[in-house]
Design a protein around this motif. Structure first.
Motif, PDB file in Angstrom:
ATOM      1  N   GLU A  43       0.724  -0.923   0.092  1.00 25.37           N
ATOM      2  CA  GLU A  43       0.263   0.221  -0.133  1.00 25.37           C
ATOM      3  C   GLU A  43       0.646   1.040  -0.312  1.00 25.37           C
ATOM      4  O   GLU A  43       1.962   1.511   0.987  1.00 25.37           O
ATOM      5  N   MET A  44       0.275   1.866  -0.726  1.00 24.63           N
ATOM      6  CA  MET A  44       0.923   3.333  -0.922  1.00 24.63           C
ATOM      7  C   MET A  44       0.999   4.610   0.188  1.00 24.63           C
ATOM      8  O   MET A  44       2.583   5.308   0.195  1.00 24.63           O
ATOM      9  N   GLU A  45      -0.020   4.357   1.172  1.00 24.74           N
ATOM     10  CA  GLU A  45       0.200   5.203   1.748  1.00 24.74           C
ATOM     11  C   GLU A  45       1.011   4.469   3.414  1.00 24.74           C
ATOM     12  O   GLU A  45       1.657   5.533   4.915  1.00 24.74           O
ATOM     13  N   SER A  46       0.897   3.437   3.856  1.00 24.89           N
ATOM     14  CA  SER A  46       1.208   2.277   4.967  1.00 24.89           C
ATOM     15  C   SER A  46       2.196   1.358   4.887  1.00 24.89           C
ATOM     16  O   SER A  46       2.821   1.158   5.706  1.00 24.89           O
ATOM     17  N   ASP A  47       2.449   0.747   3.428  1.00 25.52           N
ATOM     18  CA  ASP A  47       3.909   0.006   3.684  1.00 25.52           C
ATOM     19  C   ASP A  47       3.377  -1.248   3.268  1.00 25.52           C
ATOM     20  O   ASP A  47       4.115  -2.359   3.593  1.00 25.52           O
ATOM     21  N   GLU A  48       1.810  -1.271   3.967  1.00 24.92           N
ATOM     22  CA  GLU A  48       1.553  -2.476   4.573  1.00 24.92           C
ATOM     23  C   GLU A  48       2.176  -3.648   3.138  1.00 24.92           C
ATOM     24  O   GLU A  48       0.818  -3.091   2.369  1.00 24.92           O
ATOM     25  N   VAL A  49       2.308  -4.489   3.119  1.00 20.64           N
ATOM     26  CA  VAL A  49       2.273  -5.890   1.772  1.00 20.64           C
ATOM     27  C   VAL A  49       1.161  -6.251   1.942  1.00 20.64           C
ATOM     28  O   VAL A  49       0.893  -7.147   3.072  1.00 20.64           O
ATOM     29  N   TYR A  50       0.718  -6.513   0.610  1.00 20.74           N
ATOM     30  CA  TYR A  50      -0.459  -7.768   0.941  1.00 20.74           C
ATOM     31  C   TYR A  50      -0.091  -8.358  -0.824  1.00 20.74           C
ATOM     32  O   TYR A  50       0.731  -8.268  -1.273  1.00 20.74           O
ATOM     33  N   ALA A  51      -0.984  -9.623  -1.217  1.00 24.08           N
ATOM     34  CA  ALA A  51      -0.737 -10.307  -2.262  1.00 24.08           C
ATOM     35  C   ALA A  51      -2.331 -10.289  -3.444  1.00 24.08           C
ATOM     36  O   ALA A  51      -3.459 -10.336  -1.852  1.00 24.08           O
ATOM     37  N   ARG A  52      -1.836 -10.009  -3.931  1.00 23.66           N
ATOM     38  CA  ARG A  52      -3.235 -10.094  -4.949  1.00 23.66           C
ATOM     39  C   ARG A  52      -3.119 -11.328  -6.282  1.00 23.66           C
ATOM     40  O   ARG A  52      -2.552 -11.356  -6.802  1.00 23.66           O
ATOM     41  N   ILE A  53      -3.832 -12.625  -5.819  1.00 22.70           N
ATOM     42  CA  ILE A  53      -3.351 -13.572  -6.594  1.00 22.70           C
ATOM     43  C   ILE A  53      -4.170 -14.231  -7.584  1.00 22.70           C
ATOM     44  O   ILE A  53      -5.605 -14.428  -6.693  1.00 22.70           O
ATOM     45  N   THR A  54      -3.651 -14.135  -8.399  1.00 19.08           N
ATOM     46  CA  THR A  54      -5.317 -14.702 -10.346  1.00 19.08           C
ATOM     47  C   THR A  54      -5.345 -16.818  -9.757  1.00 19.08           C
ATOM     48  O   THR A  54      -3.936 -16.843 -10.236  1.00 19.08           O
ATOM     49  N   LEU A  55      -5.924 -17.494  -8.933  1.00 16.85           N
ATOM     50  CA  LEU A  55      -6.205 -18.703  -9.652  1.00 16.85           C
ATOM     51  C   LEU A  55      -6.320 -19.301 -10.843  1.00 16.85           C
ATOM     52  O   LEU A  55      -7.701 -19.117 -10.939  1.00 16.85           O
ATOM     53  N   VAL A 205     -17.807 -17.477  -2.612  1.00 15.51           N
ATOM     54  CA  VAL A 205     -19.233 -17.835  -3.443  1.00 15.51           C
ATOM     55  C   VAL A 205     -18.021 -17.617  -4.435  1.00 15.51           C
ATOM     56  O   VAL A 205     -18.515 -18.368  -5.452  1.00 15.51           O
ATOM     57  N   THR A 206     -17.508 -16.488  -4.855  1.00 18.44           N
ATOM     58  CA  THR A 206     -16.613 -16.563  -6.351  1.00 18.44           C
ATOM     59  C   THR A 206     -15.834 -17.673  -6.924  1.00 18.44           C
ATOM     60  O   THR A 206     -15.076 -17.900  -7.292  1.00 18.44           O
ATOM     61  N   ALA A 207     -14.866 -18.162  -5.810  1.00 21.09           N
ATOM     62  CA  ALA A 207     -14.144 -19.540  -5.657  1.00 21.09           C
ATOM     63  C   ALA A 207     -14.772 -20.629  -6.129  1.00 21.09           C
ATOM     64  O   ALA A 207     -14.727 -21.299  -6.834  1.00 21.09           O
ATOM     65  N   SER A 208     -16.299 -20.753  -5.504  1.00 20.42           N
ATOM     66  CA  SER A 208     -16.663 -21.956  -5.637  1.00 20.42           C
ATOM     67  C   SER A 208     -17.244 -22.154  -7.001  1.00 20.42           C
ATOM     68  O   SER A 208     -17.570 -22.992  -7.942  1.00 20.42           O
ATOM     69  N   HIS A 209     -17.909 -20.845  -8.237  1.00 17.82           N
ATOM     70  CA  HIS A 209     -17.838 -20.627  -8.852  1.00 17.82           C
ATOM     71  C   HIS A 209     -17.374 -20.933 -10.187  1.00 17.82           C
ATOM     72  O   HIS A 209     -17.214 -21.579 -11.589  1.00 17.82           O
ATOM     73  N   SER A 210     -16.296 -20.411  -9.510  1.00 24.59           N
ATOM     74  CA  SER A 210     -15.084 -20.709 -10.499  1.00 24.59           C
ATOM     75  C   SER A 210     -14.374 -22.115 -10.726  1.00 24.59           C
ATOM     76  O   SER A 210     -14.121 -22.390 -11.692  1.00 24.59           O
ATOM     77  N   VAL A 211     -14.927 -22.902  -9.840  1.00 24.57           N
ATOM     78  CA  VAL A 211     -14.212 -23.683  -9.738  1.00 24.57           C
ATOM     79  C   VAL A 211     -15.594 -24.261 -10.897  1.00 24.57           C
ATOM     80  O   VAL A 211     -15.222 -25.220 -11.627  1.00 24.57           O
ATOM     81  N   MET A 212     -16.739 -24.238 -10.514  1.00 27.51           N
ATOM     82  CA  MET A 212     -17.883 -24.423 -11.047  1.00 27.51           C
ATOM     83  C   MET A 212     -17.547 -23.959 -12.301  1.00 27.51           C
ATOM     84  O   MET A 212     -17.675 -25.027 -13.635  1.00 27.51           O
ATOM     85  N   THR A 213     -17.213 -23.742 -13.312  1.00 23.59           N
ATOM     86  CA  THR A 213     -17.242 -22.633 -14.442  1.00 23.59           C
ATOM     87  C   THR A 213     -16.119 -23.145 -15.435  1.00 23.59           C
ATOM     88  O   THR A 213     -15.378 -22.753 -15.983  1.00 23.59           O
ATOM     89  N   ASN A 214     -14.370 -23.546 -14.429  1.00 22.04           N
ATOM     90  CA  ASN A 214     -13.415 -23.469 -14.353  1.00 22.04           C
ATOM     91  C   ASN A 214     -12.869 -22.099 -15.149  1.00 22.04           C
ATOM     92  O   ASN A 214     -12.400 -21.800 -16.467  1.00 22.04           O
ATOM     93  N   THR A 215     -13.077 -21.416 -14.766  1.00 24.50           N
ATOM     94  CA  THR A 215     -12.769 -20.025 -14.639  1.00 24.50           C
ATOM     95  C   THR A 215     -11.812 -19.095 -13.553  1.00 24.50           C
ATOM     96  O   THR A 215     -11.606 -19.587 -12.218  1.00 24.50           O
ATOM     97  N   MET A 216     -10.877 -18.042 -14.134  1.00 22.32           N
ATOM     98  CA  MET A 216      -9.577 -17.661 -13.218  1.00 22.32           C
ATOM     99  C   MET A 216     -10.557 -16.709 -12.546  1.00 22.32           C
ATOM    100  O   MET A 216     -11.118 -16.067 -12.581  1.00 22.32           O
TER     101      MET A 216
END
Length: 229
Positions: A43-55, A205-216
């Motif tokens: 984050e630009m303001e706090s320098d806290e690291v985070y992850a945005r991961i596409t599966l 919910v998003t992950a479950s839907h993606s597994v059912m539809t085989n989408t990232m």
């Protein structure tokens, strides 16, 4: 990032800021349990690291199949230290005291033939912003200090006693600096990055839907706080 070596340094800095419990899988590793953080962001303001991961969901779930052989290149050797800041370290009128062991192992060597050995250090933070510090060896007894430039770093990063300062040097001499917060520092992007209370159900919910539809699908979370999985 300047080159491959610079990439390695930023990745190592991200890991140091994230903490010792992080485990970063190789590209194309099979993930059965959501791992603690990779794809380095902050984050630009706090320098806290985070992850945005596409599966990418996979219908092949045979746990006996081995992972692909990790093809990541060997990384350079790193020299680093992490110091919890004292009240004097965060004073705008003082400097940052570096332990002798840390100075000898991690800081570029001073010319000890000088009456007051000193040098300028130029280091980049997690965002690629350059910070300049004066490193001097002085006092009674003598000690290593970061003086000029340190108070500006403390003020800009909003550091307080109990926060930690991360220093990293690559074998090629490039320097990196980062912070690890004692307590979360609120920033305008915090709510958009992750909220365990509001996003947990939505992610599942998003992950479950993606597994059912085989989408990232994309998952965002802060590795130093509670994971949303």
């Amino acid at each position: 990032m300047e080159d491959g070596a610079g990439d390695d340094l930023y990745q190592e800095l991200w890991r140091l800021c994230a903490g010792p419990l992080m485990d970063v899988p190789c590209v194309q590793d099979r993930v059965f349990h959501f791992p603690p953080g990779h794809i380095e962001l902050a984050e630009m303001e706090s320098d806290e690291v985070y992850a945005r991961i596409t599966l990418q969901p996979s219908s092949d779930t045979d746990p006996l199949d081995p992972n692909p052989i990790c093809s990541e290149k060997p990384k350079q050797k790193f020299y680093s230290f992490i110091k919890t800041l004292s009240t004097s370290d965060t004073s705008t009128h003082g400097g940052f005291s570096v332990l002798r062991k840390h100075a000898n192992e991690c800081l570029p060597q001073l010319d000890m033939t000088m009456e007051n050995p000193t040098q300028e250090l130029v280091a980049k933070d997690i965002h690629g912003v350059e910070w300049k510090f004066k490193h001097i060896y002085r006092g009674h007894p003598k000690r290593h200090l970061l003086t000029t430039g340190w108070s500006s770093f403390v003020a800009a990063k909003k550091l307080v006693a109990g926060d930690s300062f991360v220093f990293l040097r690559g074998e090629n001499g490039q320097l990196r600096v980062g912070v690890r917060r004692l307590n979360p520092l609120q920033s305008p992007t915090s709510s958009s990055v992750v909220s365990t209370q509001n996003m947990r159900l939505g992610v599942i919910v998003t992950a479950s839907h993606s597994v059912m539809t085989n989408t990232m699908f994309v998952v965002c979370y802060k590795p130093r706080f509670v994971s949303i999985f």
